[in-house]
Scaffold this motif. Sequence first.
Motif, PDB file in Angstrom:
ATOM      1  N   LYS A 179      23.446  48.087  48.936  1.00 41.26           N
ATOM      2  CA  LYS A 179      23.024  46.757  49.359  1.00 41.26           C
ATOM      3  C   LYS A 179      23.228  45.702  48.274  1.00 41.26           C
ATOM      4  O   LYS A 179      23.179  44.502  48.555  1.00 41.26           O
ATOM      5  CB  LYS A 179      21.556  46.791  49.776  1.00 41.26           C
ATOM      6  N   ASN A 180      23.442  46.134  47.036  1.00 43.28           N
ATOM      7  CA  ASN A 180      23.580  45.192  45.925  1.00 43.28           C
ATOM      8  C   ASN A 180      24.988  45.277  45.347  1.00 43.28           C
ATOM      9  O   ASN A 180      25.343  46.259  44.702  1.00 43.28           O
ATOM     10  CB  ASN A 180      22.538  45.504  44.852  1.00 43.28           C
ATOM     11  N   VAL A 181      25.786  44.248  45.598  1.00 41.84           N
ATOM     12  CA  VAL A 181      27.157  44.196  45.101  1.00 41.84           C
ATOM     13  C   VAL A 181      27.317  42.981  44.198  1.00 41.84           C
ATOM     14  O   VAL A 181      26.971  41.869  44.576  1.00 41.84           O
ATOM     15  CB  VAL A 181      28.163  44.097  46.274  1.00 41.84           C
ATOM     16  N   THR A 182      27.829  43.218  42.993  1.00 37.57           N
ATOM     17  CA  THR A 182      28.120  42.117  42.079  1.00 37.57           C
ATOM     18  C   THR A 182      29.560  42.239  41.600  1.00 37.57           C
ATOM     19  O   THR A 182      30.195  43.294  41.740  1.00 37.57           O
ATOM     20  CB  THR A 182      27.172  42.117  40.864  1.00 37.57           C
ATOM     21  N   PHE A 183      30.057  41.141  41.033  1.00 40.35           N
ATOM     22  CA  PHE A 183      31.433  41.107  40.557  1.00 40.35           C
ATOM     23  C   PHE A 183      31.429  40.699  39.083  1.00 40.35           C
ATOM     24  O   PHE A 183      30.705  39.784  38.686  1.00 40.35           O
ATOM     25  CB  PHE A 183      32.254  40.101  41.361  1.00 40.35           C
ATOM     26  N   GLU A 184      32.243  41.393  38.301  1.00 38.99           N
ATOM     27  CA  GLU A 184      32.351  41.046  36.890  1.00 38.99           C
ATOM     28  C   GLU A 184      32.770  39.584  36.738  1.00 38.99           C
ATOM     29  O   GLU A 184      33.581  39.075  37.517  1.00 38.99           O
ATOM     30  CB  GLU A 184      33.382  41.951  36.206  1.00 38.99           C
ATOM     31  N   GLU A 185      32.210  38.928  35.731  1.00 37.98           N
ATOM     32  CA  GLU A 185      32.569  37.541  35.472  1.00 37.98           C
ATOM     33  C   GLU A 185      34.083  37.420  35.284  1.00 37.98           C
ATOM     34  O   GLU A 185      34.698  38.193  34.559  1.00 37.98           O
ATOM     35  CB  GLU A 185      31.853  37.042  34.218  1.00 37.98           C
ATOM     36  N   GLY A 186      34.679  36.477  35.982  1.00 37.74           N
ATOM     37  CA  GLY A 186      36.124  36.287  35.910  1.00 37.74           C
ATOM     38  C   GLY A 186      36.890  36.924  37.048  1.00 37.74           C
ATOM     39  O   GLY A 186      38.108  36.757  37.150  1.00 37.74           O
ATOM     40  N   THR A 187      36.196  37.636  37.942  1.00 42.80           N
ATOM     41  CA  THR A 187      36.854  38.220  39.115  1.00 42.80           C
ATOM     42  C   THR A 187      37.388  37.105  40.016  1.00 42.80           C
ATOM     43  O   THR A 187      36.662  36.159  40.328  1.00 42.80           O
ATOM     44  CB  THR A 187      35.867  39.088  39.911  1.00 42.80           C
ATOM     45  N   VAL A 188      38.651  37.213  40.433  1.00 41.36           N
ATOM     46  CA  VAL A 188      39.257  36.136  41.225  1.00 41.36           C
ATOM     47  C   VAL A 188      39.482  36.506  42.682  1.00 41.36           C
ATOM     48  O   VAL A 188      39.770  35.628  43.507  1.00 41.36           O
ATOM     49  CB  VAL A 188      40.603  35.670  40.605  1.00 41.36           C
ATOM     50  N   GLU A 189      39.346  37.791  43.035  1.00 41.93           N
ATOM     51  CA  GLU A 189      39.570  38.169  44.426  1.00 41.93           C
ATOM     52  C   GLU A 189      38.691  39.341  44.824  1.00 41.93           C
ATOM     53  O   GLU A 189      38.287  40.147  43.983  1.00 41.93           O
ATOM     54  CB  GLU A 189      41.036  38.535  44.660  1.00 41.93           C
ATOM     55  N   VAL A 190      38.406  39.404  46.124  1.00 35.15           N
ATOM     56  CA  VAL A 190      37.825  40.609  46.709  1.00 35.15           C
ATOM     57  C   VAL A 190      38.997  41.372  47.307  1.00 35.15           C
ATOM     58  O   VAL A 190      39.662  40.887  48.231  1.00 35.15           O
ATOM     59  CB  VAL A 190      36.784  40.284  47.789  1.00 35.15           C
ATOM     60  N   SER A 191      39.258  42.552  46.795  1.00 34.95           N
ATOM     61  CA  SER A 191      40.483  43.279  47.123  1.00 34.95           C
ATOM     62  C   SER A 191      40.558  43.699  48.579  1.00 34.95           C
ATOM     63  O   SER A 191      39.538  43.895  49.256  1.00 34.95           O
ATOM     64  CB  SER A 191      40.595  44.531  46.244  1.00 34.95           C
ATOM     65  N   THR A 192      41.786  43.865  49.055  1.00 38.26           N
ATOM     66  CA  THR A 192      42.048  44.378  50.390  1.00 38.26           C
ATOM     67  C   THR A 192      41.244  45.651  50.652  1.00 38.26           C
ATOM     68  O   THR A 192      41.263  46.582  49.849  1.00 38.26           O
ATOM     69  CB  THR A 192      43.549  44.679  50.545  1.00 38.26           C
ATOM     70  N   CYS A 193      40.516  45.657  51.763  1.00 40.18           N
ATOM     71  CA  CYS A 193      39.816  46.856  52.253  1.00 40.18           C
ATOM     72  C   CYS A 193      38.657  47.323  51.374  1.00 40.18           C
ATOM     73  O   CYS A 193      38.103  48.400  51.607  1.00 40.18           O
ATOM     74  CB  CYS A 193      40.777  48.043  52.430  1.00 40.18           C
ATOM     75  N   LEU A 194      38.275  46.547  50.372  1.00 38.96           N
ATOM     76  CA  LEU A 194      37.341  47.047  49.359  1.00 38.96           C
ATOM     77  C   LEU A 194      36.039  47.576  49.960  1.00 38.96           C
ATOM     78  O   LEU A 194      35.565  48.655  49.584  1.00 38.96           O
ATOM     79  CB  LEU A 194      37.048  45.954  48.334  1.00 38.96           C
TER      80      LEU A 194
END
Length: 208
Positions: free
Chosen positions: A107-122
């Motif tokens: 339920k808890n999703v975070t992205f590293e600072e500097g991430t530019v996209e949410v990848s295909t099918c992630l």
Amino acid sequence: NVDGYPVVAIGDNAYKNGALEKLVIADSVTTIGVSAFEKCSFLTDVTLPKSLIKLKKRVFAYDPIESIEIPKSMNEAAYFLVNTKETINGTTYTLCDGPFFCCTELKNVTFEEGTVEVSTCLFAGCVGLESITLPDSIVRIESSAFHSCPNLSNVTFNNTITSIGASAFENCVSLTSVDIPDSVTKLYDSAFERCSSLSEVSLSESLT
């Protein structure tokens, strides 16, 4: 290291059905194979490497992972089956089998600072996801990124995102409203197809 060489990939089914409880993957690893950690019934804590580029399908399928941080290096994920039927706690879902397929506790999703996209099918087929807030650094949501997340009911877009890919939120049946910011210039085919509860949409004025 193995025999003095850094590990750069974890193979298909490598730890499937294992008894792992916590996993920290070395920063040399760039690829994690199909079902590598599928059905690790005690695995709640996972740290992905800063070097990660590709997650193949069902890597963490059915695992009780509670949270995950996606590294900014990540740019490719995969699924195979588009309409997998899965019954969980008496409810039957139609899902895609992405890397976090049927992760009911995630339920808890975070992205590293500097991430530019949410990848295909992630997050395709991630049953646990209920809400997602995208950080300001993300400018693209790639195709099928959240395909078949049946409990995803709230998506908060940032004001820097420029494109939402094909089928990005297809079959997210709990989404009721979407507010697409004016920064979005490209909204691809079927981005919100089969979102059967979606009754309110605010479109970007910058769409081309």
